[in-house]
Design an enzyme around this catalytic site. Structure first.
Site, PDB file in Angstrom:
ATOM      1  N   GLY A  50       0.763  -1.035   0.023  1.00 26.36           N
ATOM      2  CA  GLY A  50       0.024  -0.105  -0.154  1.00 26.36           C
ATOM      3  C   GLY A  50       1.014   1.304   0.058  1.00 26.36           C
ATOM      4  N   CYS A  51       2.349   0.982   0.090  1.00 27.12           N
ATOM      5  CA  CYS A  51       3.178   2.283   0.086  1.00 27.12           C
ATOM      6  C   CYS A  51       3.709   2.378  -1.362  1.00 27.12           C
ATOM      7  CB  CYS A  51       4.297   2.023   0.792  1.00 27.12           C
ATOM      8  SG  CYS A  51       3.798   2.046   2.599  1.00 27.12           S
ATOM      9  N   GLU A  52       3.744   3.698  -2.109  1.00 27.43           N
ATOM     10  CA  GLU A  52       4.232   3.535  -3.416  1.00 27.43           C
ATOM     11  C   GLU A  52       5.750   3.259  -3.463  1.00 27.43           C
ATOM     12  OE1 GLU A  52       3.766   7.235  -5.536  1.00 27.43           O
ATOM     13  OE2 GLU A  52       1.727   7.093  -5.550  1.00 27.43           O
ATOM     14  N   SER A  53       6.760   3.571  -2.307  1.00 28.83           N
ATOM     15  CA  SER A  53       7.949   3.307  -2.050  1.00 28.83           C
ATOM     16  C   SER A  53       7.963   1.897  -1.355  1.00 28.83           C
ATOM     17  CB  SER A  53       8.490   4.333  -1.285  1.00 28.83           C
ATOM     18  OG  SER A  53       8.648   5.765  -1.742  1.00 28.83           O
ATOM     19  N   GLY A 121       0.275   5.478   2.449  1.00 26.66           N
ATOM     20  CA  GLY A 121       1.441   4.703   2.584  1.00 26.66           C
ATOM     21  C   GLY A 121       1.733   4.570   4.094  1.00 26.66           C
TER      22      GLY A 121
END
Length: 135
Positions: A50-53, A121
């Site tokens: 659920g985090c882009e990074s 995130g």
């Protein structure tokens, strides 16, 4: 809910920073304080989805209180994780579940700079912490 010494230090440092540039620099500095994760801990089991990074989270219960370590491939995210960990370190499961993440970042003067994807995130990180606390 009283703040830990580390959370109080974060709050004082960030509220003293007059501009976004100063807060961004502070975030980078806080991110460098994160306790490193070993290669074995940077696996899929500890990955926060659920985090882009890429973000990894490890938590352990010590004496009835939670202690977390986290890592990210993105510098700004490491800083955000560091101030999040400062806030949650040493909390019990119920205290962790009661934490108002938006309010904490608002107190630090960082809420406006949190894009929706960063907010999502960080909420995913908090959700993962809560899941660990439930397990």
């Amino acid at each position: 809910m009283t703040l830990s010494d580390n959370a109080q230090a974060a709050l004082e440092a960030f509220t003293a920073a007059g501009s976004w540039e100063q807060r961004a620099r502070l975030l980078m500095q806080w991110g460098e304080r994160l306790e490193p994760l070993g290669d074995g801990e940077r696996g899929d089991a500890n990955r926060v989805h659920g985090c882009e990074s890429q973000v990894w989270l490890v938590g352990e219960m010590r004496g009835g209180h939670w202690h977390f370590r986290a890592a990210s491939d993105a510098r700004l995210i490491r800083g955000l994780l560091a101030v999040l960990l400062a806030r949650v370190d040493g909390l019990s499961g119920p205290e962790l579940n009661a934490l108002d993440l938006a309010d904490w970042f608002n107190q630090l003067g960082l809420a406006r700079q949190l894009s929706p994807s960063r907010s999502n995130g960080l909420n995913a990180v908090l959700k993962k912490m809560a899941e660990l606390a439930q397990a």
